[in-house]
Motif scaffolding. Structure first.
Motif, PDB file in Angstrom:
ATOM      1  N   THR A  70      63.630  38.900  42.479  1.00 19.02           N
ATOM      2  CA  THR A  70      63.028  41.065  41.381  1.00 19.02           C
ATOM      3  C   THR A  70      61.502  41.138  41.758  1.00 19.02           C
ATOM      4  N   ASN A  71      60.500  41.071  40.863  1.00 21.76           N
ATOM      5  CA  ASN A  71      59.287  41.708  40.737  1.00 21.76           C
ATOM      6  C   ASN A  71      58.067  40.556  41.529  1.00 21.76           C
ATOM      7  N   SER A  72      58.982  39.463  41.041  1.00 26.82           N
ATOM      8  CA  SER A  72      57.603  38.283  41.430  1.00 26.82           C
ATOM      9  C   SER A  72      57.360  37.201  42.695  1.00 26.82           C
ATOM     10  N   LEU A  73      56.934  37.137  43.298  1.00 21.80           N
ATOM     11  CA  LEU A  73      56.687  35.865  44.098  1.00 21.80           C
ATOM     12  C   LEU A  73      56.283  34.740  43.144  1.00 21.80           C
ATOM     13  N   ARG A  74      57.448  33.857  43.501  1.00 25.31           N
ATOM     14  CA  ARG A  74      57.304  32.730  42.498  1.00 25.31           C
ATOM     15  C   ARG A  74      56.353  31.662  42.599  1.00 25.31           C
ATOM     16  N   LEU A  75      55.018  31.720  42.752  1.00 24.64           N
ATOM     17  CA  LEU A  75      54.287  30.894  43.416  1.00 24.64           C
ATOM     18  C   LEU A  75      53.345  31.113  42.020  1.00 24.64           C
ATOM     19  N   ILE A  76      53.271  29.456  40.879  1.00 20.46           N
ATOM     20  CA  ILE A  76      52.459  28.850  39.741  1.00 20.46           C
ATOM     21  C   ILE A  76      50.752  29.185  40.480  1.00 20.46           C
ATOM     22  N   LYS A  77      50.138  30.345  39.838  1.00 22.86           N
ATOM     23  CA  LYS A  77      48.549  29.514  40.109  1.00 22.86           C
ATOM     24  C   LYS A  77      47.885  29.052  39.053  1.00 22.86           C
ATOM     25  N   ASP A  78      46.528  28.909  39.661  1.00 22.70           N
ATOM     26  CA  ASP A  78      46.636  27.447  38.544  1.00 22.70           C
ATOM     27  C   ASP A  78      45.640  28.180  37.151  1.00 22.70           C
ATOM     28  N   VAL A  79      45.754  29.410  36.904  1.00 23.56           N
ATOM     29  CA  VAL A  79      45.066  29.650  35.787  1.00 23.56           C
ATOM     30  C   VAL A  79      45.850  29.384  35.098  1.00 23.56           C
ATOM     31  N   GLU A  80      47.382  29.538  34.820  1.00 25.36           N
ATOM     32  CA  GLU A  80      48.583  29.833  34.473  1.00 25.36           C
ATOM     33  C   GLU A  80      48.886  28.582  33.893  1.00 25.36           C
ATOM     34  N   CYS A  81      48.573  27.426  34.697  1.00 26.33           N
ATOM     35  CA  CYS A  81      48.350  25.521  34.457  1.00 26.33           C
ATOM     36  C   CYS A  81      47.654  25.771  33.284  1.00 26.33           C
ATOM     37  N   THR A  82      45.921  26.354  33.752  1.00 23.13           N
ATOM     38  CA  THR A  82      44.859  25.431  32.618  1.00 23.13           C
ATOM     39  C   THR A  82      45.320  26.099  31.297  1.00 23.13           C
ATOM     40  N   ARG A  83      46.246  27.843  31.345  1.00 20.30           N
ATOM     41  CA  ARG A  83      46.669  27.682  30.497  1.00 20.30           C
ATOM     42  C   ARG A  83      47.888  27.529  29.171  1.00 20.30           C
ATOM     43  N   GLY A  84      48.739  26.736  29.925  1.00 17.12           N
ATOM     44  CA  GLY A  84      50.099  26.113  29.380  1.00 17.12           C
ATOM     45  C   GLY A  84      48.741  24.499  28.567  1.00 17.12           C
ATOM     46  N   LEU A  85      48.508  24.010  29.176  1.00 16.66           N
ATOM     47  CA  LEU A  85      47.512  22.784  28.302  1.00 16.66           C
ATOM     48  C   LEU A  85      46.698  23.463  27.507  1.00 16.66           C
ATOM     49  N   VAL A  86      46.638  24.742  27.209  1.00 12.84           N
ATOM     50  CA  VAL A  86      45.685  25.449  26.370  1.00 12.84           C
ATOM     51  C   VAL A  86      46.406  25.558  25.517  1.00 12.84           C
ATOM     52  N   VAL A  87      47.729  25.624  25.229  1.00 15.18           N
ATOM     53  CA  VAL A  87      48.632  26.367  24.750  1.00 15.18           C
ATOM     54  C   VAL A  87      48.891  25.505  23.632  1.00 15.18           C
ATOM     55  N   ASP A  88      49.462  24.176  25.124  1.00 17.33           N
ATOM     56  CA  ASP A  88      49.907  23.211  24.343  1.00 17.33           C
ATOM     57  C   ASP A  88      49.149  22.338  23.340  1.00 17.33           C
ATOM     58  N   ALA A 131      40.921  30.638  28.529  1.00 11.81           N
ATOM     59  CA  ALA A 131      42.068  31.093  29.851  1.00 11.81           C
ATOM     60  C   ALA A 131      43.210  31.157  29.902  1.00 11.81           C
ATOM     61  N   GLY A 132      43.777  31.659  28.373  1.00 10.12           N
ATOM     62  CA  GLY A 132      44.607  32.424  27.946  1.00 10.12           C
ATOM     63  C   GLY A 132      44.727  34.415  27.991  1.00 10.12           C
ATOM     64  N   HIS A 133      46.129  34.255  27.816  1.00  9.61           N
ATOM     65  CA  HIS A 133      46.268  35.584  28.264  1.00  9.61           C
ATOM     66  C   HIS A 133      45.068  36.654  26.683  1.00  9.61           C
ATOM     67  N   LEU A 134      44.177  37.221  27.143  1.00  7.11           N
ATOM     68  CA  LEU A 134      43.290  38.126  25.448  1.00  7.11           C
ATOM     69  C   LEU A 134      43.888  39.653  25.805  1.00  7.11           C
ATOM     70  N   LEU A 135      44.072  39.834  24.071  1.00  2.67           N
ATOM     71  CA  LEU A 135      44.623  40.849  24.045  1.00  2.67           C
ATOM     72  C   LEU A 135      44.124  41.308  23.551  1.00  2.67           C
ATOM     73  N   THR A 136      43.727  43.353  22.972  1.00  5.59           N
ATOM     74  CA  THR A 136      43.451  43.718  21.570  1.00  5.59           C
ATOM     75  C   THR A 136      44.970  43.686  20.897  1.00  5.59           C
ATOM     76  N   SER A 137      44.637  44.148  19.370  1.00  6.20           N
ATOM     77  CA  SER A 137      46.228  43.591  18.885  1.00  6.20           C
ATOM     78  C   SER A 137      46.764  44.755  18.789  1.00  6.20           C
ATOM     79  N   ALA A 138      46.161  46.016  19.501  1.00  4.91           N
ATOM     80  CA  ALA A 138      46.851  47.192  19.943  1.00  4.91           C
ATOM     81  C   ALA A 138      47.627  47.306  21.042  1.00  4.91           C
ATOM     82  N   GLU A 139      47.194  46.126  21.950  1.00  3.80           N
ATOM     83  CA  GLU A 139      47.912  45.439  23.802  1.00  3.80           C
ATOM     84  C   GLU A 139      48.864  45.029  23.483  1.00  3.80           C
ATOM     85  N   ALA A 140      49.023  44.411  22.123  1.00  2.63           N
ATOM     86  CA  ALA A 140      49.675  42.929  22.310  1.00  2.63           C
ATOM     87  C   ALA A 140      50.565  43.609  21.135  1.00  2.63           C
ATOM     88  N   ALA A 141      50.588  44.517  20.728  1.00  2.92           N
ATOM     89  CA  ALA A 141      51.634  45.231  20.001  1.00  2.92           C
ATOM     90  C   ALA A 141      52.737  45.752  20.934  1.00  2.92           C
TER      91      ALA A 141
END
Length: 604
Positions: free
Chosen positions: A299-317, A489-499
């Motif tokens: 569909t819209n994306s090349l399905r290569l994982i980025k290293d920042v996404e891996c780090t984000r997964g560890l932080v969220v876990d 390392a995670g997606h950081l969003l303001t409250s309005a953006e997250a909404a």
């Protein structure tokens, strides 16, 4: 609707036209609905009218379900009309090509963008036709609750609001038949081993990523012990076989093989099965699922994982295994996040991580004797080729048939109860966690798996930690609860953006799909469902929650944002690399919680 004697090619066009038109109608304001021309033989149905000034014509198609949540259903054929001339029937392919070359719809870049767009559209159309021929409808939901794997296979036609829902650049039909979930075929992994210095890895658990991957091989009774012996002192890498074949042609990977830092041990072990995301694999016996980089565009994306996404997964876990996770488990016991606690990748000659080699591990609760029925939401909501049924509709009808013998009431009452249970089990926890704790889950249909019991939703599993974000206003509290973690390392969003993002992923993409599936099947009016959703959100807003921004947006905003899949696809934008502000591609969808019938909807 599908006629009984229609060809599979025409059925594929019917399915593809639905997703094409629904995505187009969200992003382009030039369409209208009109009363049917009785000469077309469909006088009971309104007509969608699409003007094509470049051709000097208007194209019409009958609308069999007009939806306030953007889940319309259409009936072929397309009819093109010109002033002073008789109408003529045109094929979906001709209509799509006309739209792709119409500057008033797609803008002045049409001549440059149309060829790639149409190539993907025709590839998607061919894949849908092949699925109809080689991946028979599962027919599970009317009989019983599915297993996790059965439901993953049941999603056959892809995104319901996208012009090329089954486009898979770089995949042939043979590749799809072997590796795509809807065909239901398992395949063994290809196992490589690497010298430790050639590996990048990370883990949020006490075990290293290398040990966790080695454990997958050890726990697999079909795994060849000779491979374990040959890889002693090295790191075992479980590779997706399609990606492994691609990587063998990569000069950086070839250099690793030639120097002996990388070895290929071939295919081994019990079968693994693709899930609906294609790049994530599941084995019934395995402790973890595997999420691989794949060098193809879906569909819209090349399905290569980025290293920042891996780090984000560890932080969220790590966050979820601390006090925040403890609070979530206590307050919302029916909700669970599938952790992504580890990843492995190769490093090139320059020492840098090679993203095309990344494999991430994801918790697998759907295994062993304790496995219970579960269904990814997208499979439940996918509308059947007949333009009316769905897995969700079959599930509700099954419940109604069972309870009807006990005098439990009509189908509509069961449909409303199912929807209210879904709100309580799925929607409520996700919204409250954001409002109370500042965690944003990208809860679109393919990321939500519902635990089922006799057809009723009883649990929710969210997958894709790498897509999880944190609300900036909650950072001090999150840092206090998870000291030492790099929350940046995670997606950081303001409250309005997250909404706005939550409103799209959870409500527009997921809840409105449920609403549409129930409404399309005629089990309950969409207005009754959007009314129930409005009351549910209002009840949440009355609670003592720290941040009600998202709830107020849902209740008060005249329009909700929806991702602009049509133009993202048409402009050949790779969401994985070309998009820095995801909100920039959002388009307005009239908010049915404020105006239940929507801006242009008429009664179907």
């Amino acid at each position: 609707m599908i006629e009984a004697d229609i060809s599979s090619a025409d059925v594929a066009c019917q399915i593809s036209a639905r997703s094409f038109l629904n995505s187009l109608m969200r992003e382009w304001a030039g369409w209208t609905l009109a009363a049917a021309d009785s000469r077309a033989g469909d006088s009971a149905r309104p007509l969608l009218r699409v003007p094509l000034p470049r051709r000097g014509s208007v194209v019409e198609i009958a609308v069999t379900h007009v939806s306030s949540v953007g889940q319309h259903v259409f009936r072929l054929p397309f009819r093109e009309r010109r002033v002073g001339q008789p109408s003529r029937i045109i094929a979906f392919a001709e209509f799509a090509a006309a739209v792709a070359n119409e500057p008033t719809i797609v803008g002045p870049t049409a001549p440059q963008a149309a060829p790639t767009f149409l190539r993907r559209l025709f590839q998607s159309l061919a894949t849908v036709e092949d699925i109809l021929a080689h991946a028979p409808a599962p027919g599970i939901f009317l009989r019983r609750d599915p297993s996790f794997l059965e439901a993953e296979r049941a999603l056959r036609f892809g995104h319901s609001v996208h012009p090329t829902p089954r486009s898979r650049d770089e995949f042939t039909l043979t590749d799809s038949r072997r590796f795509a979930p809807e065909y239901g075929r398992g395949f063994p992994l290809r196992w490589w081993s690497a010298a430790p210095e050639a590996v990048v890895q990370g883990s949020a658990r006490t075990e290293s990523a290398a040990d966790l991957c080695s454990g997958l091989a050890t726990a697999d009774p079909a795994f060849d012990p000779k491979i374990r012996a040959a890889s002693e002192g090295r790191v075992l890498l479980p590779m997706h076989p399609w990606q492994a074949a691609r990587l063998a042609l990569d000069p950086e990977i070839d250099a690793l093989f030639r120097t002996g830092r990388l070895r290929d041990h071939g295919h081994a072990g019990a079968p693994w099965y693709a899930t609906t995301s294609l790049r994530s694999l599941y084995a019934p016996q395995a402790r973890f699922m595997l999420k691989h980089s794949l060098s193809l565009r879906l569909t819209n994306s090349l399905r290569l994982i980025k290293d920042v996404e891996c780090t984000r997964g560890l932080v969220v876990d790590a966050v979820l295994r601390g006090p925040v996770g403890t609070e979530i488990a206590a307050r919302w016991p029916c909700f669970r996040v599938l952790g992504e606690p580890a990843y492995l990748a190769l490093r090139g000659a320059d020492g840098k991580l090679l993203p095309q080699t990344i494999v991430a591990l994801r918790d697998n609760p759907f295994r062993g004797a304790d496995e219970r029925p579960a269904a990814v939401l997208a499979a439940l909501c996918e509308v059947y080729p007949d333009g009316r049924g769905s897995g969700l509709a079959d599930t509700i009808l099954r419940i109604a048939a069972r309870e009807g013998s006990a005098g439990a009431g009509p189908v509509e009452a069961v449909a409303l109860r199912w929807f209210e249970r879904f709100l309580a089990v799925t929607v409520g926890p996700i919204l409250e966690i954001q409002c109370a704790l500042g965690l944003l889950f990208g809860a679109h249909q393919q990321n939500l798996v519902l635990g089922l019991e006799d057809g009723w939703p009883v649990a929710t599993f969210f997958r894709d930690c790498q897509g999880t974000g944190f609300v900036r206003e909650f950072l001090p509290a999150l840092r206090e609860a998870a000291p030492g973690l790099d929350l940046e390392a995670g997606h950081l969003l303001t409250s309005a953006e997250a909404a706005r993002i939550m409103a799209y992923y959870l409500v527009v993409n997921s809840v409105f799909a449920v609403t549409g599936a129930i409404g399309i099947a005629g089990l309950a009016p969409e207005t009754a469902l959007t009314g129930a959703l409005s009351r549910f959100v209002a009840a949440l807003a009355a609670k003592d929650l720290r941040d009600r921004t998202c709830l107020r947006l849902l209740l008060d905003a005249p329009a909700l944002g929806s991702k602009g899949n049509f133009m993202i696809c048409f402009r050949n934008i790779n969401e994985n690399t070309d998009v820095t502000d995801p909100l920039a591609s959002y388009v307005d969808l009239p908010n049915p919680l404020v105006e239940p019938r929507g801006r242009r909807a008429v009664r179907s």
